[in-house]
Design an enzyme around this catalytic site. Sequence first.
Site, PDB file in Angstrom:
ATOM      1  CG  ASP A 195      -2.174   0.902   0.916  1.00  0.00           C
ATOM      2  OD1 ASP A 195      -2.115   1.701  -0.038  1.00  0.00           O
ATOM      3  OD2 ASP A 195      -3.158   0.840   1.663  1.00  0.00           O
TER       4      ASP A 195
HETATM    5  C1  BGC Z   1      -4.959   3.374   0.250  1.00  0.00           C
HETATM    6  C2  BGC Z   1      -5.128   2.396  -0.890  1.00  0.00           C
HETATM    7  C3  BGC Z   1      -5.015   3.117  -2.204  1.00  0.00           C
HETATM    8  C4  BGC Z   1      -3.664   3.819  -2.249  1.00  0.00           C
HETATM    9  C5  BGC Z   1      -3.395   4.530  -3.564  1.00  0.00           C
HETATM   10  C6  BGC Z   1      -3.725   4.228   0.078  1.00  0.00           C
HETATM   11  O1  BGC Z   1      -3.706   5.270   0.992  1.00  0.00           O
HETATM   12  O2  BGC Z   1      -4.922   2.664   1.462  1.00  0.00           O
HETATM   13  O3  BGC Z   1      -6.360   1.736  -0.770  1.00  0.00           O
HETATM   14  O4  BGC Z   1      -5.170   2.225  -3.269  1.00  0.00           O
HETATM   15  O5  BGC Z   1      -3.622   4.762  -1.216  1.00  0.00           O
HETATM   16  O6  BGC Z   1      -4.177   5.642  -3.718  1.00  0.00           O
END
Ligand code: BGC
Length: 642
Positions: A185
């Site tokens: 993530d």
């Molecule tokens: C979130 C993800 C997301 C990623 C990219 C993160 O903060 O937890 O779910 O896909 O950002 O935007």
Amino acid sequence: HIPLLFGYDVIHGAKTSFPIPLAEAASWDLDAIEKSARIAAIESSALGLHWTFAPMVDICRDPRWGRVMEGAGEDPYLGSQIAISRVKGFQGKDLAADDAIMACVKHFAGYGAVEAGRDYNTTTISIRNLREVYLPPFKAAVKAGAGSVMTAFNDLDGTPASANSFLIRDVLKKEWKFEGFVVSDWNSIGEIMNWGTAKDRYTAGEQAINAGTDMDMCGFIYSGELKKLVQDKKVSIERVDDAVRRVLKMKFSLGLFDNPYRNNNAEREKKLLNAQAHLEVSRDVARRSIVLLKNEKNILPLKKDIKSVLVVGEVASTKGDMSSTWSGMVDPKKNVTILDGIKAKLSASTQVMYSAGTDPKDETVLKLDTTLRLAEKADVIIMTMGERGWWVGENNSHANIGIRKNELAMMEALIKTGKPLVVLLTNGRPFIINEIAEEAPAVLETWWLGSQAGNAIADVLFGDYNPSGKLPMSFPRSIGQIPVYYAQRNTGRPYKANRRGQYDGTMYRDVVNSPLYPFGFGLSYTKFEYQPPVLSKDSISMDDEMTIKVKVKNVGKIDGEEVVQLYIRDMVASVSQPVKVLKGFRKVNIKAGETADISFTINSKDLSIWDKNMVFRAEPGLFKVMTGGDSDHLQEKSFYLK
Ligand code: BGC
């Protein structure tokens, strides 16, 4: 000559906004959900994207967590079916097709169990609980062919998810034979240092890559540290090759080596973004996601020939709220407001009045008098209540998920006028709405429904669509009950629901155990009558099948869709089992006066549990089958597995 992979969070639509995923889950309509993901893929591929960071398949039983809006609710079976539909919708039949994008199943794993519903928090999940509740939708999505998996921000038993080799290497890659790639993530590899299991970026990178995380999203740790880690022999070159091969493989599958610019097509973009056909599907999915919670004296549907209607609530006239969060590409100006949807539905001879109910400059200041004056002139009042569109999503945990005092005061004053009042709940999570449920004559859960929200809501309000949604998550009566979910254990002192103040097993002294609205609950403008389930046999062997038949009659005067639900209980097992678990459902259209014959088939695989030794198998013995229209109103039969 390595093509780039463009990814984005296409969570509920690209340009055409669809209902938030939790709302779509309330449709229990797998075709509709697949269509919604398909259109998101068509539009985002036209925009040049190859990859979406969806579906989010985190099971969650805590509505304080703002990200509950991104998932499919509390149940692993429903969550798995929806995960499969979304993966199919995004990826289509062939990843290399012009209109396909790669799915990314997230967040692996256990993120929905963050302690106290606080985003990014720690989790405490037993291996059993992980296997039973949190992992099934991931496994289902992987089996459906999802090309990538994203790790999570939480830790699991002390190990951050992005460094968790049990999850990534043992379960995902070895046990499930996942051949796509795992992306971290956003900077979750960097956050390993904050969790305190790595002292520096070098060690964080070592832990993540060795645990099986193949790609580093925005942490810049692999690009900075991997070379040295390999030179120092902390990471084998085979592991790096494997990670690279996995990413390249998906780029090949996407056809990017044949055409790195495959989605660069201005004509498709012009033709497809916000296409009329897409908006129509969005409207249909939106109305299918609405849940009728209460309809005293059948005040709904409203007649279209009423003389006047008063719409109350700030959210009723705002466009931006309708697409809620995770809608980065949506142009909110194109969303249909609730007020506009209602106006469009009615002829010029109906007077549509509007009051935000509060001062536009300060929403804590009530405009009671002006609103009541309008109410005097209205035949019916429609009022929005709940939260704002941006109160849910990432880092939007709320410790209070009840109705604001101001809104309650307004609702109560409006009810006192004696005019019929319909509450539209506008929220992205289960809300605590005891007073509304008690006092308002009619309540519709309208969540956040996307581009066509206003039209979809008007379709339901005025009877052009008979509501068919069912809650994918229990609605608590009080924060103190959380987590409240239907698949509870019986306990050594089983509780009796709704008996306040008497000692009766596991219970609270001040609140009954049951949720206000149970999982699977939702009314219709018609009524369905269920016959008890009929089983094809009294017992089945391990390699046998059992057919369960249910007759459901539409005893009302209008056609309607019903979600027929099947639950199972394993009465005696080597480990304690929930009192019911969902094992099947069918959404069927039943014409007024007609009876539908629904049939489910189950075998020993469907009856399998994680046994005392953590082996997934069915144990012989007595089982209960339960069928009905929600998790609380069920009729049962028993059979043996031999
Ligand atoms: C979130 C993800 C997301 C990623 C990219 C993160 O903060 O937890 O779910 O896909 O950002 O935007």
